[in-house]
Design a protein around this motif. Structure first.
Motif, PDB file in Angstrom:
ATOM      1  N   GLU A   1       8.447   5.221  -0.205  1.00  0.00           N
ATOM      2  CA  GLU A   1       9.533   4.148  -1.150  1.00  0.00           C
ATOM      3  C   GLU A   1       9.199   3.705  -2.146  1.00  0.00           C
ATOM      4  OE1 GLU A   1      10.664  -0.255   0.658  1.00  0.00           O
ATOM      5  OE2 GLU A   1       9.003   0.632   2.346  1.00  0.00           O
TER       6      GLU A   1
ATOM      7  N   THR B   1       9.684   0.707  -5.080  1.00  0.00           N
ATOM      8  CA  THR B   1      10.892  -0.524  -6.103  1.00  0.00           C
ATOM      9  C   THR B   1      11.035  -0.186  -7.173  1.00  0.00           C
ATOM     10  OG1 THR B   1       8.616  -1.357  -6.516  1.00  0.00           O
ATOM     11  CG2 THR B   1       9.614  -2.418  -4.699  1.00  0.00           C
TER      12      THR B   1
ATOM     13  N   ARG C   1       5.570   1.895  -2.801  1.00  0.00           N
ATOM     14  CA  ARG C   1       5.189   1.095  -2.796  1.00  0.00           C
ATOM     15  C   ARG C   1       3.365   0.787  -2.466  1.00  0.00           C
ATOM     16  NH1 ARG C   1       8.064  -1.462   2.631  1.00  0.00           N
ATOM     17  NH2 ARG C   1       6.998  -3.116   3.145  1.00  0.00           N
TER      18      ARG C   1
ATOM     19  N   VAL D   1      17.341  -0.275  -0.759  1.00  0.00           N
ATOM     20  CA  VAL D   1      16.190   0.145  -0.282  1.00  0.00           C
ATOM     21  C   VAL D   1      16.177   0.993  -1.562  1.00  0.00           C
ATOM     22  CG1 VAL D   1      17.164   1.554   1.563  1.00  0.00           C
ATOM     23  CG2 VAL D   1      14.303   1.404   1.573  1.00  0.00           C
TER      24      VAL D   1
ATOM     25  N   TYR E   1      10.714  -0.475   5.529  1.00  0.00           N
ATOM     26  CA  TYR E   1      11.030  -0.617   4.383  1.00  0.00           C
ATOM     27  C   TYR E   1      11.213  -2.062   4.252  1.00  0.00           C
ATOM     28  CZ  TYR E   1      15.448   0.409   6.687  1.00  0.00           C
ATOM     29  OH  TYR E   1      16.956   0.189   7.292  1.00  0.00           O
ATOM     30  N   ARG E   2      11.219  -1.939   3.174  1.00  0.00           N
ATOM     31  CA  ARG E   2      12.128  -4.231   1.972  1.00  0.00           C
ATOM     32  C   ARG E   2      13.032  -3.346   1.633  1.00  0.00           C
ATOM     33  NH1 ARG E   2       7.542  -4.845  -1.946  1.00  0.00           N
ATOM     34  NH2 ARG E   2       5.960  -5.671  -0.426  1.00  0.00           N
TER      35      ARG E   2
ATOM     36  N   GLY F   1      15.924  -5.274   0.815  1.00  0.00           N
ATOM     37  CA  GLY F   1      16.204  -6.118  -0.718  1.00  0.00           C
ATOM     38  C   GLY F   1      17.819  -6.473  -0.474  1.00  0.00           C
TER      39      GLY F   1
END
Length: 396
Positions: free
Chosen positions: A240, A242, A271, A293, A330-331, A333
């Motif tokens: 993962e 950003t 990340r 993501v 996971y983020r 978003g």
């Protein structure tokens, strides 16, 4: 039980071509008895005793439910977030961790002999059958007879039927009692007969490869099979990241040509902070566009695409494996909303009218549609991330 698309994804593997796949067209259709006599003759010609061939095919019948499944196959119309949240559940993560502890010695052997770590195998084990709990209730012999006799894809299924007869000969398949998926996959990791013969491992030492009842057999066979697909020991599969507000979005997607280091230089940030794999080839995938993501996929991600051709399934399975290896959720978003089924089909028709090959108009944001969409986004000065949104639809 996994959906029909997953079965199709496994079928896409179809291990090394057999004689039946590389010579004359395979006979199909017509009288079932005549067809079975032809299969029996071919099996005997391959060295299988007539007694075993007769036993394997005695009482074989066409299963109309198999044909219905085959004709009505669906593919993933869920988004990555929808599918991954459903499949990578807390319950599955907890059970997966427990299984890795319970079979720690077997998983250690799998990694030592085949280079495949426990989280990778366990994620497939979970997604295919919920760790063996749901393996399918179609008679395997009849499913393969049905699909080999049917003239849609006999070149794919007749070799699997012959392999199933060979398994009967070895005592590893009961033609009357062995059940599995509608397309002939068997056991806790859902493998086809040819692949079981080629990569089967007797993990518990009982003299048989039993993927239905033996977890050690299933774990080690999966490891050997994954190794055969090209998995590189010690390398990552997905990470993962950003992403910055600006990137050459047209370079994103499942394509080669850039390394992880190239992406890091552009502002893509892992990340977990790990940049040790900078020299590896890497693709930046954005399952729901540049606002959602983001993952870097490495060469080992290719084994997921070999296991199953659905982008949503493969990305979810790879993410699942990272969670089992200790990664956080996971983020998500703030991805822009996608399109409805009807809107997606309209988008595909528009892209086709613009000269792009998107394949079947099916409402699926697959590889062909994503690539075509990126080209049109780029032409219009939009972020070319391949994510279909109402704004993109309006721009077209």
């Amino acid at each position: 039980m996994r959906k029909a698309l997953l079965s199709l994804g496994m079928l896409a593997l179809a291990s090394t071509p057999t004689l039946a796949q590389t010579t004359a067209p395979v006979a199909c259709g017509g009288d079932l008895g005549t067809f079975l006599e032809g299969v029996k003759a071919e099996a005997i010609a391959r060295g299988i005793p007539a007694e075993a061939a007769n036993h394997a095919l005695a009482g074989a019948a066409i299963d109309q439910k198999v044909l219905s499944r085959d004709r009505a196959q669906g593919v993933f119309k869920q988004t990555f977030m929808e599918f991954s949240k459903r499949t990578v559940s807390k319950s599955r993560l907890d059970i997966g961790a427990q299984k890795m502890r319970e079979y720690a010695e077997v998983f250690a052997r799998a990694e030592q002999e085949y280079g495949v770590p426990a989280p990778v195998i366990t994620a497939f084990w979970a997604m295919e059958t919920d760790f063996g709990a749901v393996q399918g209730d179609f008679n395997t012999r009849n499913a393969l007879v049905t699909l080999a006799h049917d003239c849609r894809r006999p070149e794919m299924f007749r070799p699997q039927l012959l392999a199933a007869i060979e398994m009967v000969q070895h005592g590893d398949l009961d033609p009357a009692a062995t059940n599995g998926a509608w397309a002939g996959e068997i056991g806790q990791v859902q493998m086809l007969p040819e692949d079981i013969i080629a990569y089967g491992v007797d993990g518990d030492g009982d003299g048989h490869v039993d993927l239905k009842k033996s977890a050690p057999d299933a774990i080690l066979t999966a490891a050997k099979f994954i190794q055969s697909l090209g998995f590189k020991a010690g390398q990552p599969w997905i990470q993962e990241v950003t992403v910055p507000d600006r990137l050459p979005w047209e370079k994103t997607g499942l394509q080669s040509g850039m390394t992880a280091g190239d992406w890091f230089a552009l502002g893509v940030t892992p990340r977990d902070g790990n940049t040790a794999n900078s020299a590896l080839e890497a693709s930046l995938v954005l399952p729901q566009g540049h606002k959602g993501v983001a993952f870097l996929t490495y060469p080992n991600f290719n084994i997921y695409l070999e296991w199953n051709q659905s982008f949503i399934y493969t990305t979810s399975a790879a993410y699942f494996a990272t969670r089992l290896a200790g990664a956080p959720p996971y983020r998500a978003g703030n991805p822009e909303p996608g399109l409805s089924d009807a809107e997606m089909k309209a988008l595909q028709e528009k892209l086709q009218a613009l000269g792009h090959d998107v394949g079947k108009i099916d409402g699926i944001l697959g590889a062909g549609t994503r690539t075509a969409l990126q080209k049109e986004q780029l032409k219009r000065g939009l972020p070319a991330d391949g994510w279909a949104t109402p704004a993109v639809m309006n721009a077209l």
